[in-house]
Motif scaffolding. Structure first.
Motif, short mmCIF file in Angstrom:
data_model
loop_
_atom_site.label_atom_id
_atom_site.label_comp_id
_atom_site.label_asym_id
_atom_site.label_seq_id
_atom_site.Cartn_x
_atom_site.Cartn_y
_atom_site.Cartn_z
N CYS A 347 39.47 -7.20 1.88
CA CYS A 347 40.77 -7.58 2.42
C CYS A 347 40.55 -9.04 2.68
N CYS A 350 42.80 -10.14 6.27
CA CYS A 350 42.97 -9.96 7.89
C CYS A 350 41.87 -9.88 8.28
N ILE A 354 42.05 -6.74 12.36
CA ILE A 354 43.30 -5.98 12.13
C ILE A 354 42.71 -4.66 10.81
#
Length: 453
Positions: A347, A350, A354
């Motif tokens: 990801c 983020c 998170i």
């Protein structure tokens, strides 16, 4: 064997993303927010154009969730082709030049935009007026509210419904008509149509099981609900026939009708080689039926490279209109048998806090949860997790009021019992779960904003 290093360099992707670019195999891709799924969709499309030299632009159908996403994808592909045409090996490639000039006509659209074009193309087969217009979702919502209100008024004005209505009033209170019925019947109607069901079929199934219902209040509610569904359906159909408009569910139902006709289905299937679909977690059962009809050959198999789907069960938000994230899970299992199931776990959007929180929470909510990771360390503020406990839900459940009501009945004080049943109802509606949760989160956001965040 796919050369991930070469693909990563050629298309500017990471190793996980490169594996998803093998357009010669069917692929189901789990891709969380910020993991680069749009980059993969774009790169896979471009790679087909570059390497499948006998394919035309029309050979690829790409389904996005919104018109904006379709426009973004076309723009990115246009840009990628322009970049390649500046390189010596592609400088005189007339195919790529032609594709770039025709990108605005590429078959990249929303599911309903794609189905609308098919229906117009085959209007004679379906026996419909090709001059129809498509209702936008917001217009459909307004119309359903109007017709649901009219249907409820008609039910309450119908003398033959008096006994059932009295039964409902006794158990649930007079507010049920004002507060619950309209939203409930619209929710049921949208779910019914998203599953490809009809009022007639629902009523037939109900009549088969009616003898098993013992509680008169439940029986009355079911009968009135079925009558409301039928009235809402009749009013909505009459409006659409009069105005020559179709809603999204009509497009899906007509497309199913079209694709279940062997000659039409064969013609449509032969018009493209590759189907790519984004946001598959919000596909409903009827749309899944359409996908199956589009991708399978005459023997029921999925040809290699025919299907590419991408989605994320954590982001499923359209259950209210019949979407079912479990359809995505079933599709993954299907494709894994005739291709590969992959994941984009990195990801880019983020912070580490998170990611840790998402992994912790969703690993307890979902079976076989596959954790996300960060491609590089990225610090940020700690995550605040606002929880919702069983005690918080107690004030919202009508069953708790009913339990209090039953406790008062033996005392022979109907006024007290009536107060228990009715008085908290308005408060419970005004502080329903979503509103209460929203207020808590909004309050915390305001406090953070006051701190300068």
């Amino acid at each position: 064997m796919i050369n991930t290093e070469a693909l990563a360099e050629q298309f500017g992707v990471n190793d996980e993303q490169a594996l998803a670019l093998d357009f010669r195999e069917n692929t189901a891709l789990r891709a969380s927010a910020g993991s680069g799924k749009t980059r993969v969709l774009t790169a896979r499309f471009v790679r087909i154009l570059l390497e499948e030299t006998d394919a035309d632009l029309d050979a690829i159908v790409a389904i996005t969730f919104t018109r904006k996403a379709a426009t973004v994808m076309k723009d990115r592909i246009h840009h990628e082709l322009a970049v390649r045409l500046k390189k010596p090996q592609y400088a005189n490639d007339r195919r790529l030049t032609d594709f770039r000039l025709r990108m605005s006509d590429a078959r990249i659209d929303t599911i309903h935009g794609f189905l609308g074009k098919l229906i117009r193309q085959y209007f004679q087969v379906l026996g419909i007026d090709p001059g129809f217009t498509i209702l936008e979702e917001v217009d459909t919502k307004v119309l359903l509210l109007r017709f649901a209100d009219a249907s409820i008024r008609a039910i309450f004005d119908d003398a033959s419904q008096k006994e059932r209505l009295n039964s409902l009033m006794t158990i649930y209170g007079a507010e049920i008509a004002e507060i619950s019925l309209r939203d409930a019947v619209i929710y049921l109607y949208q779910g019914m149509r998203g599953a490809g069901d009809t009022v007639e079929a629902v009523k037939a199934r109900h009549s088969q099981h009616e003898s098993q219902i013992e509680a008169p209040g439940i029986s009355a509610l079911e009968h009135i609900g079925l009558d409301l569904l039928e009235q809402l359906d009749n009013r909505f159909r009459a409006y659409k026939d009069r105005e020559n408009v179709l809603d999204f569910s009509d497009l899906e139902l007509l497309a199913c009708d079209l694709l279940e006709r062997p000659e039409s289905c064969r013609s449509i299937r032969d018009s493209f080689r590759h189907l790519m679909m984004d946001e598959f977690q919000d596909v409903n059962p009827l749309q899944m039926r359409i996908v199956n009809l589009l991708i399978r050959d005459g023997q029921g198999a999925i040809p290699p490279g025919r299907l590419f789907i991408v989605g994320d069960s954590k982001q499923s938000i359209y259950g209210f209109r019949g979407a079912d994230y479990r359809v995505f899970g079933e599709a993954i299992e299907l494709i894994a048998k005739q291709g590969s199931a992959r994941q984009l776990s990195k990801c880019y959007r983020c912070t580490d806090a998170i990611i840790d929180t998402v992994n912790h929470v969703f690993s307890q909510l979902m079976n076989a949860y596959e954790p996300l990771s960060l491609p590089r360390e990225k610090s940020g503020r700690p995550v605040e997790l606002i929880t919702w406990t069983a005690d918080d839900r107690k004030i919202l459940k009508p069953s708790n009021r009913w339990a209090s009501y039953k406790e008062l009945i033996p005392d022979g004080n109907p006024e007290d019992a009536d107060a228990v049943l009715r008085a908290p109802y308005r408060e419970a509606v005004d502080t329903n779960r979503l509103v209460l949760q929203g207020n808590v989160i909004a309050g915390r956001m305001a406090a953070l904003n006051a701190e300068g965040i």
